[in-house]
Every structure is written in C-alpha cells, then in structure tokens.
Motif scaffolding. Sequence first.
Motif, PDB file in Angstrom:
ATOM      1  N   ASN A  84      -1.913   0.420   3.015  1.00  0.00           N
ATOM      2  CA  ASN A  84      -1.529  -0.879   2.197  1.00  0.00           C
ATOM      3  C   ASN A  84      -0.957  -0.017   0.917  1.00  0.00           C
ATOM      4  OD1 ASN A  84      -1.333  -3.458   1.628  1.00  0.00           O
ATOM      5  ND2 ASN A  84      -2.897  -3.080   0.189  1.00  0.00           N
ATOM      6  N   CYS A  85      -1.742   0.757   0.423  1.00  0.00           N
ATOM      7  CA  CYS A  85      -1.129   1.384  -0.886  1.00  0.00           C
ATOM      8  C   CYS A  85       0.175   2.108  -0.721  1.00  0.00           C
ATOM      9  CB  CYS A  85      -2.267   2.519  -1.691  1.00  0.00           C
ATOM     10  SG  CYS A  85      -3.571   1.353  -2.345  1.00  0.00           S
ATOM     11  N   HIS A  86       0.407   2.836   0.451  1.00  0.00           N
ATOM     12  CA  HIS A  86       1.464   3.589   0.516  1.00  0.00           C
ATOM     13  C   HIS A  86       2.672   2.649   0.879  1.00  0.00           C
ATOM     14  CE1 HIS A  86       3.644   7.026   3.080  1.00  0.00           C
ATOM     15  NE2 HIS A  86       3.851   7.186   1.813  1.00  0.00           N
ATOM     16  N   ASN A  87       2.472   1.540   1.337  1.00  0.00           N
ATOM     17  CA  ASN A  87       3.636   0.513   1.678  1.00  0.00           C
ATOM     18  C   ASN A  87       4.128  -0.219   0.186  1.00  0.00           C
ATOM     19  OD1 ASN A  87       3.841   0.963   4.407  1.00  0.00           O
ATOM     20  ND2 ASN A  87       2.179  -0.549   4.925  1.00  0.00           N
ATOM     21  N   ILE A  88       2.770  -0.265  -0.517  1.00  0.00           N
ATOM     22  CA  ILE A  88       3.284  -0.729  -1.967  1.00  0.00           C
ATOM     23  C   ILE A  88       3.985   0.240  -2.668  1.00  0.00           C
ATOM     24  CG2 ILE A  88       2.212  -1.566  -4.244  1.00  0.00           C
ATOM     25  CD1 ILE A  88      -0.099  -2.824  -2.276  1.00  0.00           C
ATOM     26  N   LEU A  89       3.651   1.199  -2.738  1.00  0.00           N
ATOM     27  CA  LEU A  89       4.488   2.238  -3.453  1.00  0.00           C
ATOM     28  C   LEU A  89       5.890   2.445  -2.975  1.00  0.00           C
ATOM     29  CD1 LEU A  89       2.248   5.277  -3.969  1.00  0.00           C
ATOM     30  CD2 LEU A  89       3.104   3.893  -5.661  1.00  0.00           C
ATOM     31  N   HIS A  90       6.194   2.191  -1.725  1.00  0.00           N
ATOM     32  CA  HIS A  90       7.641   2.376  -1.093  1.00  0.00           C
ATOM     33  C   HIS A  90       8.081   0.921  -1.371  1.00  0.00           C
ATOM     34  CE1 HIS A  90       7.799   6.316   0.283  1.00  0.00           C
ATOM     35  NE2 HIS A  90       6.569   6.364   0.611  1.00  0.00           N
ATOM     36  N   GLY A  91       7.592  -0.153  -1.753  1.00  0.00           N
ATOM     37  CA  GLY A  91       8.229  -1.524  -1.834  1.00  0.00           C
ATOM     38  C   GLY A  91       8.331  -2.075  -0.657  1.00  0.00           C
TER      39      GLY A  91
END
Length: 97
Positions: A84-91
């Motif tokens: 989830n956090c990785h997807n948030i960082l990548h937008g």
Amino acid sequence: MPTINKPKPKPSDRKRQRQSLYNNKQWKALSQYMRMENPICQRCNDAITEDVHHILSPFEFGLSHAEAIRRLLDPDNLICLCRNCHNILHGNIKKDN
C-alpha cells in the motif's frame, strides 16, 4: 467468428533495461536481505514489508549504466515498504487522510 492473433509488441528499450536490472542476481539477493532485515514497513510501521523501494530511481532518464547499477545496489538508497505505501509513493493510489 474467426479470431485474429495479433503479435505481442516488443518491450521498449527502457522496459528491457528495467527487466535486466531487476533480474540481476545481486539485486535479488539484496532485496531479499532487506525484506528480512526490515519485516515491518518503514513508512507506516504497521504492515508487513512486501516491496523494496529505491529512494533515488535507478531508472531515471539519462543515467549511465554504471550509475543505474550503483543506485540499484546501494542499501542506503533503499527503503522497505508494504504494498500500500509503495503504491502511494508511486502515485498508483491516493493516500487516506
């Protein structure tokens, strides 16, 4: 009705470069080590680590191959994140408020 078998498009040079770097044995070993050393997401401190994120991308346009490898394999350039956090960082998804 007949079907048309379209040939699959060839991956772009950038995609091939990305695939070759992520298939690197050193990267695979380093990312596995990082996930074992940091089993909890370093961003939310809540979820289990699934991804290893590069702070400075090794795929930035104009980088030499040597610099891309350096960024890829530098442990100080990595952070372990939940999906989830990785997807948030990548937008890829919006952050919850």
